[in-house]
Design a protein around this motif. Structure first.
Motif, PDB file in Angstrom:
ATOM      1  N   ARG A  58       0.848  -1.193   0.000  1.00  0.00           N
ATOM      2  CA  ARG A  58       0.000   0.000   0.000  1.00  0.00           C
ATOM      3  C   ARG A  58       0.883   1.241   0.000  1.00  0.00           C
ATOM      4  NH1 ARG A  58      -2.424   0.086   6.267  1.00  0.00           N
ATOM      5  NH2 ARG A  58      -0.364   0.174   7.244  1.00  0.00           N
ATOM      6  N   ASP A  59       0.426   2.233  -0.763  1.00  0.00           N
ATOM      7  CA  ASP A  59       1.044   3.550  -0.773  1.00  0.00           C
ATOM      8  C   ASP A  59       0.594   4.197   0.542  1.00  0.00           C
ATOM      9  OD1 ASP A  59       2.665   5.036  -2.562  1.00  0.00           O
ATOM     10  OD2 ASP A  59       0.974   6.292  -3.165  1.00  0.00           O
ATOM     11  N   TRP A  60       1.524   4.705   1.336  1.00  0.00           N
ATOM     12  CA  TRP A  60       1.180   5.060   2.731  1.00  0.00           C
ATOM     13  C   TRP A  60       1.932   6.336   3.106  1.00  0.00           C
ATOM     14  CZ3 TRP A  60      -2.745   3.392   5.402  1.00  0.00           C
ATOM     15  CH2 TRP A  60      -2.755   3.404   6.803  1.00  0.00           C
ATOM     16  N   HIS A  61       1.398   7.446   2.578  1.00  0.00           N
ATOM     17  CA  HIS A  61       2.110   8.719   2.691  1.00  0.00           C
ATOM     18  C   HIS A  61       1.756   9.473   3.964  1.00  0.00           C
ATOM     19  CE1 HIS A  61       3.414   8.239  -1.389  1.00  0.00           C
ATOM     20  NE2 HIS A  61       2.243   8.454  -1.953  1.00  0.00           N
ATOM     21  N   PRO A  62       2.747  10.187   4.522  1.00  0.00           N
ATOM     22  CA  PRO A  62       2.435  11.153   5.576  1.00  0.00           C
ATOM     23  C   PRO A  62       1.727  12.369   4.960  1.00  0.00           C
ATOM     24  CG  PRO A  62       4.739  11.342   4.977  1.00  0.00           C
ATOM     25  CD  PRO A  62       4.177  10.192   4.173  1.00  0.00           C
ATOM     26  N   ILE A  66       5.988  14.807  -0.250  1.00  0.00           N
ATOM     27  CA  ILE A  66       6.692  15.516  -1.323  1.00  0.00           C
ATOM     28  C   ILE A  66       6.067  15.275  -2.709  1.00  0.00           C
ATOM     29  CG2 ILE A  66       8.353  13.640  -1.716  1.00  0.00           C
ATOM     30  CD1 ILE A  66      10.525  15.727  -2.084  1.00  0.00           C
ATOM     31  N   SER A  67       5.339  14.189  -2.889  1.00  0.00           N
ATOM     32  CA  SER A  67       4.760  13.891  -4.208  1.00  0.00           C
ATOM     33  C   SER A  67       3.438  14.621  -4.440  1.00  0.00           C
ATOM     34  CB  SER A  67       4.543  12.383  -4.368  1.00  0.00           C
ATOM     35  OG  SER A  67       3.393  11.943  -3.648  1.00  0.00           O
ATOM     36  N   PHE A  68       2.934  15.341  -3.442  1.00  0.00           N
ATOM     37  CA  PHE A  68       1.619  15.988  -3.577  1.00  0.00           C
ATOM     38  C   PHE A  68       1.753  17.336  -4.284  1.00  0.00           C
ATOM     39  CE2 PHE A  68       0.033  13.768   0.589  1.00  0.00           C
ATOM     40  CZ  PHE A  68       0.067  12.538  -0.055  1.00  0.00           C
ATOM     41  N   THR A  77      -3.162  14.999  -3.719  1.00  0.00           N
ATOM     42  CA  THR A  77      -3.034  14.346  -2.410  1.00  0.00           C
ATOM     43  C   THR A  77      -3.732  12.980  -2.449  1.00  0.00           C
ATOM     44  OG1 THR A  77      -2.889  16.456  -1.261  1.00  0.00           O
ATOM     45  CG2 THR A  77      -3.635  14.580   0.043  1.00  0.00           C
ATOM     46  N   HIS A  78      -3.043  11.937  -2.028  1.00  0.00           N
ATOM     47  CA  HIS A  78      -3.609  10.585  -2.094  1.00  0.00           C
ATOM     48  C   HIS A  78      -2.970   9.697  -1.027  1.00  0.00           C
ATOM     49  CE1 HIS A  78       0.131  10.316  -4.361  1.00  0.00           C
ATOM     50  NE2 HIS A  78       0.141   9.030  -4.054  1.00  0.00           N
ATOM     51  N   CYS A  79      -3.689   8.669  -0.632  1.00  0.00           N
ATOM     52  CA  CYS A  79      -3.166   7.614   0.252  1.00  0.00           C
ATOM     53  C   CYS A  79      -2.439   8.178   1.471  1.00  0.00           C
ATOM     54  CB  CYS A  79      -2.268   6.650  -0.524  1.00  0.00           C
ATOM     55  SG  CYS A  79      -3.146   5.762  -1.814  1.00  0.00           S
ATOM     56  N   ALA A 109      10.624  11.730   0.281  1.00  0.00           N
ATOM     57  CA  ALA A 109      11.012  10.858  -0.830  1.00  0.00           C
ATOM     58  C   ALA A 109       9.790  10.074  -1.291  1.00  0.00           C
ATOM     59  CB  ALA A 109      12.096   9.888  -0.383  1.00  0.00           C
ATOM     60  N   ASP A 110       9.735   9.817  -2.600  1.00  0.00           N
ATOM     61  CA  ASP A 110       8.675   8.929  -3.082  1.00  0.00           C
ATOM     62  C   ASP A 110       9.278   7.551  -3.316  1.00  0.00           C
ATOM     63  OD1 ASP A 110       6.107   8.232  -3.612  1.00  0.00           O
ATOM     64  OD2 ASP A 110       5.851   9.527  -5.347  1.00  0.00           O
ATOM     65  N   ALA A 111       8.425   6.550  -3.357  1.00  0.00           N
ATOM     66  CA  ALA A 111       8.869   5.176  -3.595  1.00  0.00           C
ATOM     67  C   ALA A 111       7.756   4.504  -4.376  1.00  0.00           C
ATOM     68  CB  ALA A 111       9.104   4.467  -2.271  1.00  0.00           C
TER      69      ALA A 111
HETATM   70 ZN    ZN Z   1       1.809   7.887  -3.985  1.00  0.00          ZN
END
Ligand code: ZN
Ligand code: VGL
Length: 188
Positions: A58-62, A66-68, A77-79, A109-111
């Protein structure tokens, strides 16, 4: 629905990012996301029946990842951790023995790959896994990155393309060739 694959104990089925935000109604919705669920459920059941490992990433962002887009990133904004959008699709059948892997949890960082920063490669090797079978979302983003990483990690790698959907359908052809060039087998 039935699986067309013959799973074995040295296989891992890797279900990538089947989360509400990536399905219809979500903030980064991918057309065809919801429709994948019954087929993926059949794969999960077949894999578990055969004693294979099943992993759901699962994509699990704070917040403020940074990817938003409000941070200058490429995505809405997602996940966001612990929000409904970050939950697995409600109809996805994930028995307790399915291993959950959270990724892209750092602010800065994105992953995209399920192997990136998670230790998943070493874990699968410890478990004696030789082949990784990948499906889920999105074909041209996290599935693509995960398949390439699985090849790089030395696993025999199979993409179930019919159990995956792309954010940009125009990218499918290029992604398929990338994955095949990296050594993955693609089941269309
Ligand atoms: Zn993502
Ligand atoms: C993904 C865009 C942004 C994915 C993750 O899971 O494919 N796509 N973050």
């Amino acid at each position: 629905m039935t699986s067309s694959l013959h799973y074995q104990r040295q296989d891992a089925l890797l279900v990538v990012d089947m989360q509400n935000d990536f399905c219809e109604g979500g903030s980064l919705a991918i057309n065809g996301g919801n429709a994948l669920v019954p087929g993926i459920n059949a794969e999960i059941a077949a894999a578990l029946d055969a004693g294979a490992l099943v992993v759901a990433s699962r994509d699990w962002h704070p917040v403020d990842h940074i990817s938003f887009d409000h941070r200058g990133g490429p995505w809405p904004t997602h996940c966001v951790q612990d929000t409904p959008g970050a939950e697995f699709h409600p109809d996805l059948n994930l028995p307790d023995e399915v291993i959950r892997v959270s990724k892209a949890t750092a602010f800065n960082a994105d992953a995209y790959s399920a192997f990136d920063g998670t230790g998943l490669g070493d874990y699968l090797r410890e478990k004696g896994i030789k082949r990784v079978v990948v499906c889920g979302l999105a074909l041209d983003v996290c599935v693509h990155a995960t398949v390439l990483a699985a090849c790089r990690e030395g696993f025999t790698t199979l993409l179930l393309e019919t159990l995956s959907a792309a954010a940009d359908p125009d990218a499918i052809e290029r992604c398929r060739h990338d994955m095949q060039d990296a050594g993955a087998e693609v089941h269309a």
